[in-house]
Motif scaffolding. Structure first.
Motif, PDB file in Angstrom:
ATOM      1  N   GLU A 195     -18.267  -0.003  -1.759  1.00  0.00           N
ATOM      2  CA  GLU A 195     -17.616   1.239  -1.349  1.00  0.00           C
ATOM      3  C   GLU A 195     -16.088   1.152  -1.452  1.00  0.00           C
ATOM      4  O   GLU A 195     -15.364   1.954  -0.872  1.00  0.00           O
ATOM      5  CB  GLU A 195     -18.035   1.616   0.077  1.00  0.00           C
ATOM      6  N   LYS A 196     -15.626   0.196  -2.236  1.00  0.00           N
ATOM      7  CA  LYS A 196     -14.184  -0.044  -2.355  1.00  0.00           C
ATOM      8  C   LYS A 196     -13.437   1.177  -2.855  1.00  0.00           C
ATOM      9  O   LYS A 196     -12.375   1.524  -2.324  1.00  0.00           O
ATOM     10  CB  LYS A 196     -13.924  -1.232  -3.274  1.00  0.00           C
ATOM     11  N   ASN A 197     -13.938   1.828  -3.871  1.00  0.00           N
ATOM     12  CA  ASN A 197     -13.229   2.974  -4.439  1.00  0.00           C
ATOM     13  C   ASN A 197     -13.023   4.079  -3.409  1.00  0.00           C
ATOM     14  O   ASN A 197     -11.946   4.672  -3.313  1.00  0.00           O
ATOM     15  CB  ASN A 197     -13.973   3.520  -5.656  1.00  0.00           C
ATOM     16  N   GLU A 198     -14.062   4.358  -2.630  1.00  0.00           N
ATOM     17  CA  GLU A 198     -13.962   5.394  -1.601  1.00  0.00           C
ATOM     18  C   GLU A 198     -12.975   4.989  -0.506  1.00  0.00           C
ATOM     19  O   GLU A 198     -12.205   5.816  -0.001  1.00  0.00           O
ATOM     20  CB  GLU A 198     -15.332   5.676  -0.989  1.00  0.00           C
ATOM     21  N   ILE A 199     -12.992   3.701  -0.124  1.00  0.00           N
ATOM     22  CA  ILE A 199     -12.050   3.221   0.887  1.00  0.00           C
ATOM     23  C   ILE A 199     -10.620   3.375   0.389  1.00  0.00           C
ATOM     24  O   ILE A 199      -9.726   3.834   1.116  1.00  0.00           O
ATOM     25  CB  ILE A 199     -12.340   1.745   1.244  1.00  0.00           C
ATOM     26  N   MET A 200     -10.385   3.001  -0.855  1.00  0.00           N
ATOM     27  CA  MET A 200      -9.043   3.090  -1.430  1.00  0.00           C
ATOM     28  C   MET A 200      -8.549   4.532  -1.471  1.00  0.00           C
ATOM     29  O   MET A 200      -7.376   4.812  -1.187  1.00  0.00           O
ATOM     30  CB  MET A 200      -9.037   2.488  -2.827  1.00  0.00           C
ATOM     31  N   GLN A 201      -9.429   5.450  -1.812  1.00  0.00           N
ATOM     32  CA  GLN A 201      -9.040   6.851  -1.925  1.00  0.00           C
ATOM     33  C   GLN A 201      -8.712   7.469  -0.569  1.00  0.00           C
ATOM     34  O   GLN A 201      -7.794   8.288  -0.452  1.00  0.00           O
ATOM     35  CB  GLN A 201     -10.160   7.649  -2.599  1.00  0.00           C
ATOM     36  N   LEU A 202      -9.433   7.060   0.468  1.00  0.00           N
ATOM     37  CA  LEU A 202      -9.270   7.684   1.777  1.00  0.00           C
ATOM     38  C   LEU A 202      -8.180   7.023   2.619  1.00  0.00           C
ATOM     39  O   LEU A 202      -7.548   7.684   3.447  1.00  0.00           O
ATOM     40  CB  LEU A 202     -10.603   7.650   2.528  1.00  0.00           C
ATOM     41  N   SER A 203      -7.945   5.735   2.407  1.00  0.00           N
ATOM     42  CA  SER A 203      -6.948   5.013   3.198  1.00  0.00           C
ATOM     43  C   SER A 203      -5.534   5.478   2.844  1.00  0.00           C
ATOM     44  O   SER A 203      -5.263   5.911   1.726  1.00  0.00           O
ATOM     45  CB  SER A 203      -7.050   3.506   2.944  1.00  0.00           C
ATOM     46  N   ASP A 204      -4.627   5.339   3.808  1.00  0.00           N
ATOM     47  CA  ASP A 204      -3.217   5.602   3.530  1.00  0.00           C
ATOM     48  C   ASP A 204      -2.606   4.471   2.715  1.00  0.00           C
ATOM     49  O   ASP A 204      -1.656   4.686   1.947  1.00  0.00           O
ATOM     50  CB  ASP A 204      -2.455   5.757   4.850  1.00  0.00           C
ATOM     51  N   ARG A 205      -3.153   3.276   2.897  1.00  0.00           N
ATOM     52  CA  ARG A 205      -2.734   2.111   2.113  1.00  0.00           C
ATOM     53  C   ARG A 205      -3.930   1.182   1.995  1.00  0.00           C
ATOM     54  O   ARG A 205      -4.794   1.150   2.888  1.00  0.00           O
ATOM     55  CB  ARG A 205      -1.559   1.393   2.779  1.00  0.00           C
ATOM     56  N   TYR A 206      -3.996   0.431   0.909  1.00  0.00           N
ATOM     57  CA  TYR A 206      -5.086  -0.530   0.707  1.00  0.00           C
ATOM     58  C   TYR A 206      -4.478  -1.882   0.372  1.00  0.00           C
ATOM     59  O   TYR A 206      -3.560  -1.973  -0.450  1.00  0.00           O
ATOM     60  CB  TYR A 206      -6.000  -0.077  -0.434  1.00  0.00           C
ATOM     61  N   ILE A 207      -4.963  -2.950   1.034  1.00  0.00           N
ATOM     62  CA  ILE A 207      -4.436  -4.287   0.789  1.00  0.00           C
ATOM     63  C   ILE A 207      -5.552  -5.251   0.401  1.00  0.00           C
ATOM     64  O   ILE A 207      -6.689  -5.139   0.853  1.00  0.00           O
ATOM     65  CB  ILE A 207      -3.684  -4.847   2.015  1.00  0.00           C
ATOM     66  N   LEU A 208      -5.214  -6.196  -0.441  1.00  0.00           N
ATOM     67  CA  LEU A 208      -6.132  -7.272  -0.796  1.00  0.00           C
ATOM     68  C   LEU A 208      -6.063  -8.402   0.212  1.00  0.00           C
ATOM     69  O   LEU A 208      -7.009  -9.162   0.388  1.00  0.00           O
ATOM     70  CB  LEU A 208      -5.817  -7.799  -2.194  1.00  0.00           C
ATOM     71  N   SER A 209      -4.918  -8.529   0.890  1.00  0.00           N
ATOM     72  CA  SER A 209      -4.683  -9.599   1.855  1.00  0.00           C
ATOM     73  C   SER A 209      -3.562  -9.187   2.795  1.00  0.00           C
ATOM     74  O   SER A 209      -2.649  -8.431   2.410  1.00  0.00           O
ATOM     75  CB  SER A 209      -4.292 -10.899   1.122  1.00  0.00           C
ATOM     76  N   PHE A 210      -3.587  -9.700   4.012  1.00  0.00           N
ATOM     77  CA  PHE A 210      -2.507  -9.435   4.962  1.00  0.00           C
ATOM     78  C   PHE A 210      -1.194 -10.073   4.512  1.00  0.00           C
ATOM     79  O   PHE A 210      -0.115  -9.707   5.008  1.00  0.00           O
ATOM     80  CB  PHE A 210      -2.897  -9.929   6.353  1.00  0.00           C
ATOM     81  N   GLU A 211      -1.268 -10.995   3.578  1.00  0.00           N
ATOM     82  CA  GLU A 211      -0.053 -11.590   3.043  1.00  0.00           C
ATOM     83  C   GLU A 211       0.846 -10.534   2.387  1.00  0.00           C
ATOM     84  O   GLU A 211       2.066 -10.712   2.336  1.00  0.00           O
ATOM     85  CB  GLU A 211      -0.407 -12.686   2.037  1.00  0.00           C
ATOM     86  N   GLU A 212       0.259  -9.433   1.923  1.00  0.00           N
ATOM     87  CA  GLU A 212       1.041  -8.364   1.320  1.00  0.00           C
ATOM     88  C   GLU A 212       1.942  -7.659   2.324  1.00  0.00           C
ATOM     89  O   GLU A 212       2.917  -7.002   1.944  1.00  0.00           O
ATOM     90  CB  GLU A 212       0.105  -7.322   0.700  1.00  0.00           C
ATOM     91  N   LEU A 213       1.626  -7.768   3.617  1.00  0.00           N
ATOM     92  CA  LEU A 213       2.364  -7.059   4.652  1.00  0.00           C
ATOM     93  C   LEU A 213       3.423  -7.912   5.325  1.00  0.00           C
ATOM     94  O   LEU A 213       4.147  -7.430   6.211  1.00  0.00           O
ATOM     95  CB  LEU A 213       1.388  -6.531   5.706  1.00  0.00           C
ATOM     96  N   LEU A 214       3.535  -9.177   4.927  1.00  0.00           N
ATOM     97  CA  LEU A 214       4.511 -10.068   5.555  1.00  0.00           C
ATOM     98  C   LEU A 214       5.913  -9.789   5.022  1.00  0.00           C
ATOM     99  O   LEU A 214       6.110  -9.543   3.836  1.00  0.00           O
ATOM    100  CB  LEU A 214       4.138 -11.514   5.290  1.00  0.00           C
ATOM    101  N   ASP A 215       6.891  -9.834   5.911  1.00  0.00           N
ATOM    102  CA  ASP A 215       8.283  -9.651   5.514  1.00  0.00           C
ATOM    103  C   ASP A 215       8.786 -10.870   4.741  1.00  0.00           C
ATOM    104  O   ASP A 215       8.347 -11.994   4.993  1.00  0.00           O
ATOM    105  CB  ASP A 215       9.176  -9.435   6.749  1.00  0.00           C
TER     106      ASP A 215
END
Length: 215
Positions: A195-215
């Motif tokens: 269901e990845k495609n649907e999650i990506m379309q509905l989410s405000d942002r999609y991440i592969l890992s929390f490492e993407e959110l680190l400063d």
């Protein structure tokens, strides 16, 4: 913090915890002992349910002679060792929680799991101390797929939905949170790939890992 929100509400299984493989194995072993192969739509149906609702669904679907209480006990006994000793965090989780705390962000969990499972797991993974509140779907009238559990989590943080970010790995969770004013981050998990495609379309942002959110 994403979008300057003041609260972070995390699903646990499949979002912070790399645990969905444990449940797939439990489903396979539980149904296999009874002569059933796990249907793909069964996994979809129970992923967002708490123990009580999942046991009721399983008993009815497979016409099992066991009571719902017996089904839940068998599942729990199969899961407790894995959650206490084996389940690991997903990449970047500790660093991201540390970052949120340093920014003064309040943190809650919103989960369908059982406290007797997730509390030992969060303790052995070293992240229990980062949480300000816990909410389980047993506390609300409707499960994931509706905003109730996230609304209660926000309330426990003394925040409004529009002040919070919800992190989820399943479509039902994303759909439920999006019914209110939450900002929703979809989190990659291999067990939700169908269901990845649907999650990506509905989410405000999609991440592969929390490492993407680190400063």
């Amino acid at each position: 913090m994403i979008d300057n929100r003041m609260g972070a509400i995390f699903d646990l299984d499949g979002t912070l915890l790399d645990s969905m493989g444990v449940w797939r194995k439990i489903d396979e072993d539980f149904l296999g002992k009874r002569g059933f192969i796990v249907p793909d739509d069964y996994l979809v149906a129970i992923t967002s349910k708490n123990f009580d609702a999942a046991a009721e669904y399983t008993k009815e679907r497979f016409n099992l002679p066991e009571s719902e209480e017996e089904i839940i006990k068998e599942w729990f006994d199969m899961a407790i060792e894995a959650y206490t000793n084996e389940v690991k965090l997903k990449a970047g989780v500790i660093d991201y929680l540390k970052q949120l705390k340093a920014e003064g962000i309040k943190i809650a969990a919103a989960t369908s799991s059982d406290e007797r499972l997730f509390r030992p797991c969060l303790t052995h993974c070293g992240i229990m101390k980062y949480f300000d509140a816990f909410t389980v779907t047993q506390e609300v009238r409707r499960g994931k797929g509706f905003p109730d559990v996230y609304q209660l989590a926000a309330e426990k943080l003394s925040l409004k939905p529009k002040q919070c970010v919800v992190y989820e790995d399943i479509l039902k969770g994303v759909e439920g949170a999006k019914m209110d004013d939450f900002y929703v981050v979809g989190v990659e998990d291999i067990h939700s790939s169908y269901e990845k495609n649907e999650i990506m379309q509905l989410s405000d942002r999609y991440i592969l890992s929390f490492e993407e959110l680190l400063d």
